[in-house]
Scaffold this active site. Structure first.
Site, PDB file in Angstrom:
ATOM      1  N   GLU A  31      -1.658  -9.357   3.591  1.00 25.99           N
ATOM      2  CA  GLU A  31      -1.221  -9.837   4.845  1.00 25.99           C
ATOM      3  C   GLU A  31      -2.419 -10.228   5.799  1.00 25.99           C
ATOM      4  O   GLU A  31      -2.633 -11.247   6.438  1.00 25.99           O
ATOM      5  CB  GLU A  31      -0.530  -8.939   5.598  1.00 25.99           C
ATOM      6  CG  GLU A  31      -0.976  -7.559   6.220  1.00 25.99           C
ATOM      7  CD  GLU A  31      -0.922  -6.431   5.039  1.00 25.99           C
ATOM      8  OE1 GLU A  31      -0.490  -6.943   4.048  1.00 25.99           O
ATOM      9  OE2 GLU A  31      -1.108  -5.382   5.701  1.00 25.99           O
ATOM     10  N   HIS A  44      -3.504  -5.125   0.580  1.00 22.09           N
ATOM     11  CA  HIS A  44      -2.747  -5.562   1.936  1.00 22.09           C
ATOM     12  C   HIS A  44      -3.024  -7.069   1.823  1.00 22.09           C
ATOM     13  O   HIS A  44      -3.931  -7.760   2.801  1.00 22.09           O
ATOM     14  CB  HIS A  44      -3.608  -5.072   3.246  1.00 22.09           C
ATOM     15  CG  HIS A  44      -3.239  -3.479   3.304  1.00 22.09           C
ATOM     16  ND1 HIS A  44      -2.183  -3.374   4.043  1.00 22.09           N
ATOM     17  CD2 HIS A  44      -3.853  -2.495   2.838  1.00 22.09           C
ATOM     18  CE1 HIS A  44      -2.244  -1.796   3.978  1.00 22.09           C
ATOM     19  NE2 HIS A  44      -3.458  -1.664   3.229  1.00 22.09           N
ATOM     20  N   CYS A  97       0.741  -1.204  -0.037  1.00 17.98           N
ATOM     21  CA  CYS A  97      -0.044   0.041   0.060  1.00 17.98           C
ATOM     22  C   CYS A  97       0.997   1.262   0.062  1.00 17.98           C
ATOM     23  O   CYS A  97       1.329   1.647  -1.020  1.00 17.98           O
ATOM     24  CB  CYS A  97      -0.966  -0.090   1.391  1.00 17.98           C
ATOM     25  SG  CYS A  97      -2.545   0.854   0.887  1.00 17.98           S
TER      26      CYS A  97
HETATM   27  N1  GLN Z   1      -1.668   6.374   2.960  1.00 15.08           N
HETATM   28  C1  GLN Z   1      -2.122   5.746   1.681  1.00 15.08           C
HETATM   29  C2  GLN Z   1      -3.172   6.009   1.234  1.00 15.08           C
HETATM   30  O1  GLN Z   1      -4.427   6.141   1.794  1.00 15.08           O
HETATM   31  C3  GLN Z   1      -1.614   4.362   2.106  1.00 15.08           C
HETATM   32  C4  GLN Z   1      -2.435   3.560   2.762  1.00 15.08           C
HETATM   33  C5  GLN Z   1      -2.221   2.349   3.478  1.00 15.08           C
HETATM   34  O2  GLN Z   1      -1.100   2.137   3.328  1.00 15.08           O
HETATM   35  N2  GLN Z   1      -3.237   1.487   3.992  1.00 15.08           N
HETATM   36  O3  GLN Z   1      -3.500   5.694   0.133  1.00 15.08           O
END
Ligand code: GLN
Length: 576
Positions: free
Chosen positions: A534, A532, A403
């Site tokens: 994970e 994500h 992300c």
């Molecule tokens: N801050 C970034 C976004 O909102 C990444 C978010 C995250 O890593 N979950 O896109």
């Protein structure tokens, strides 16, 4: 429906969630279908508006629910896909009751904590416990209810009150309460007083301790257990000890040895539940496999993975990331050696109050075999992450960007490969000229709760990406499905230039406009994913993304891919 309530006394943070998940696993090994509800007595409607340094990571559910990290424990232990409603908070209950009041559902009456809030809690539990959450698609038999915090907290009072009524409502033999307590050791002596007080408090609140699970550094002496039983007016067999143990996955074994399953069987009259032969067999196979998988293997070689993050002051901020790395290391027969690096320490030495932190951080990073930059919000630490991504790209060290970590890899490439030295994300600088990461058009800048792009979404591997290591890890499929939680995305206006500089956007959403996966071709493993992965990793089924990264860090990625392809051929044949 049978209910197992797991409450806590003395102090929080002693592993109530693990004990609850382990009890659930033991029940599952008998062939029962188990679900779980976590109660968080705070006023936030969900965990999405909490910073990770408050209570640890926000666990994202399949349906996009932003929940407490304990739901992750349940999903991993019990192989479930829980729903947003499996996490109850004070905010959520009050919101529902107040909405009903405004609608006029209680017209003419005074709306009160008792009975309106307490009834709403009971109805919620009874309704949500029935939602199918495992691969059977059927209604569960047992629901684990974990009550967050400790009994006696002001916040949890309405829940405790509701649960005492609930026990009578569901009737004898349908609910048990495991109370988790803590036995400190002071100057070598096991102290039972805090447990005695906790049980007294619990009884005065109306709860009944059917089992007392004592957390302790070491196994308790028999006399201590006897003393706890006597002073809390329970039988000796109703007290179990959960000592510190090498891995949390061994807790179910520890509880089984002490007869927890037999106690639950008696108290919940489980023998009266009809269980088919295949379910019983499935349960016992699960138990055999679990025991084999979690056995300690101290002789294993380590794999050194650097985690470059901004919330490392609280390791629970990255709980699912750590678990996914652990699952993958286990699969590769290695022991995970996680090297924690505060991203801020990698920034310019001149910016550090103590320059030695800078040198220490860089020397730690450079001995790692792989580098992971996980998710995060806000600009703090980002410059250090960009440097780590640059180092991993240039030195051909396996890199996994999750992300924010993917966005960082894109920013790094825009700066150092495309030459836009000021390239950044709109999240960090709203006026920058080269915003290679931008706010997603459908997002809200006014409302922060539940407005991110959330939950399971499909990523389509693009034509021509057959070379991709990530795609091979997902069984050479055309689609991968993972959970998301973000507000920003790669700016489509820069894709062409970024691709020309060597970044390959091999995975996109169904419209083709949203970048989901970036991968470098001539690199042992350089992958950034907007999702994500994970959150879907399991002890017995590691996340393909993480498995690829860990295998590349060990140097066995080709074998892992070969295995996946062989498995696929076998299952294709079996299908014919
Ligand atoms: N801050 C970034 C976004 O909102 C990444 C978010 C995250 O890593 N979950 O896109």
């Amino acid at each position: 429906m049978k209910y197992v309530l797991v409450s806590g006394g003395v102090i929080s943070g002693i592993g109530k969630g693990i004990i609850a998940s382990s009890a659930g696993l033991l029940l599952k090994t008998t062939g029962l279908k188990v679900t779980a509800i976590k109660i968080d007595p705070y006023l936030n409607v969900d965990a999405g508006t909490l910073g990770p340094l408050e209570h640890g990571e926000c666990f994202v559910l399949k349906d996009g629910g932003e929940s407490d990290l304990d739901l992750g424990n349940y999903e991993r232990y019990l192989n479930l896909n829980l729903t947003n409603e499996n996490n109850i908070t004070t905010g959520r209950i009050y919101k529902a009751v107040i909405e009903r009041e405004r609608r006029g559902d209680y017209i003419g009456r005074t709306v009160q904590v008792v009975p309106h809030i307490t009834d709403a809690i009971q109805d919620w539990i009874q309704r949500v416990a029935k939602i199918p959450v495992d691969d059977s698609g059927e209604e569960p038999d047992v629901c684990i209810i974990e009550l967050g915090g400790t009994v006696g907290d002001i916040e949890s009072m309405p829940f405790v009150e509701a649960l005492t009524y609930f026990r009578y409502k569901v009737g004898k033999g349908n609910m048990v309460n495991i109370h988790v307590s803590y036995v400190p050791i002071i100057h070598g002596e096991e102290k039972t007083k805090p447990t005695q007080h906790a049980i007294k408090q619990m009884r005065s609140a109306g709860l009944i301790p059917d089992l007392i699970a004592c957390r302790c550094e070491r196994p308790l002496n028999t006399v201590t257990t006897q003393k706890i039983a006597r002073s809390c007016q329970v039988e000796f067999e109703q007290v179990v000890t959960v000592r510190d143990i090498e891995t949390i996955y061994q807790v179910p074994l520890l509880l089984e040895e002490q007869g927890l399953l037999d106690r639950l069987r008696e108290a919940l009259m489980l023998d009266q539940l009809p269980l088919s032969e295949p379910l019983v067999r499935k349960g016992s196979n699960l138990w055999e496999l679990w025991k084999k998988t979690v056995v300690s293997k101290p002789y294993l070689d380590p794999v050194n993975i650097a985690l470059v993050g901004k919330y490392i002051a609280l390791p629970d901020s990255y709980l699912s990331v750590i678990k996914a790395l652990e699952h993958s290391a286990m699969r590769c027969n290695r022991k995970l050696n996680l090297i924690w690096i505060d991203a801020e320490h990698l920034e310019d030495a001149t910016l550090q109050s103590d320059p030695t932190t800078y040198h220490r951080a860089w020397s730690q990073l450079t001995i790692a075999s792989g580098c992971i930059c996980p998710g995060g919000f806000g600009s703090r630490g980002v410059p250090g992450m960009v440097k780590a991504a640059k180092w991993a790209r240039e030195c051909k060290v396996p890199y996994l960007g999750i992300c924010l970590g993917m966005q960082v890899a894109v920013i790094e490439a825009a700066r150092n490969l495309c030459g836009y030295v000021d390239a950044t994300s709109e999240e960090f600088d709203q006026h920058a000229e080269h915003q290679v990461i931008i706010f997603m058009p459908e997002g809200s800048k006014e409302i922060m709760g539940a407005t991110m792009r959330l939950g399971t979404k499909a990523t389509h591997f693009q034509p021509g990406s057959e070379w991709s290591k990530l795609r091979a890890l997902y069984g050479d499929n055309t689609i991968m499905e993972e959970r998301h939680r973000h507000r920003y995305e790669v700016n489509p206006d820069f894709i062409k230039e970024l691709e020309q500089s060597g970044l390959n956007f091999i995975g996109k959403d169904e419209t083709g406009r949203r970048m989901e996966v970036v991968e470098l071709k001539d690199h042992p493993f350089f992958v950034g994913v907007q999702a994500h992965p994970e959150f879907t990793s399991r002890v017995l089924a590691p996340s393909p993304t993480y498995l690829g990264f860990v295998a590349a860090s060990i140097g066995c990625l080709d074998e892992v891919i070969r295995d996946i392809r062989q498995q696929r051929e076998l299952s294709d044949k079996a299908h014919f």
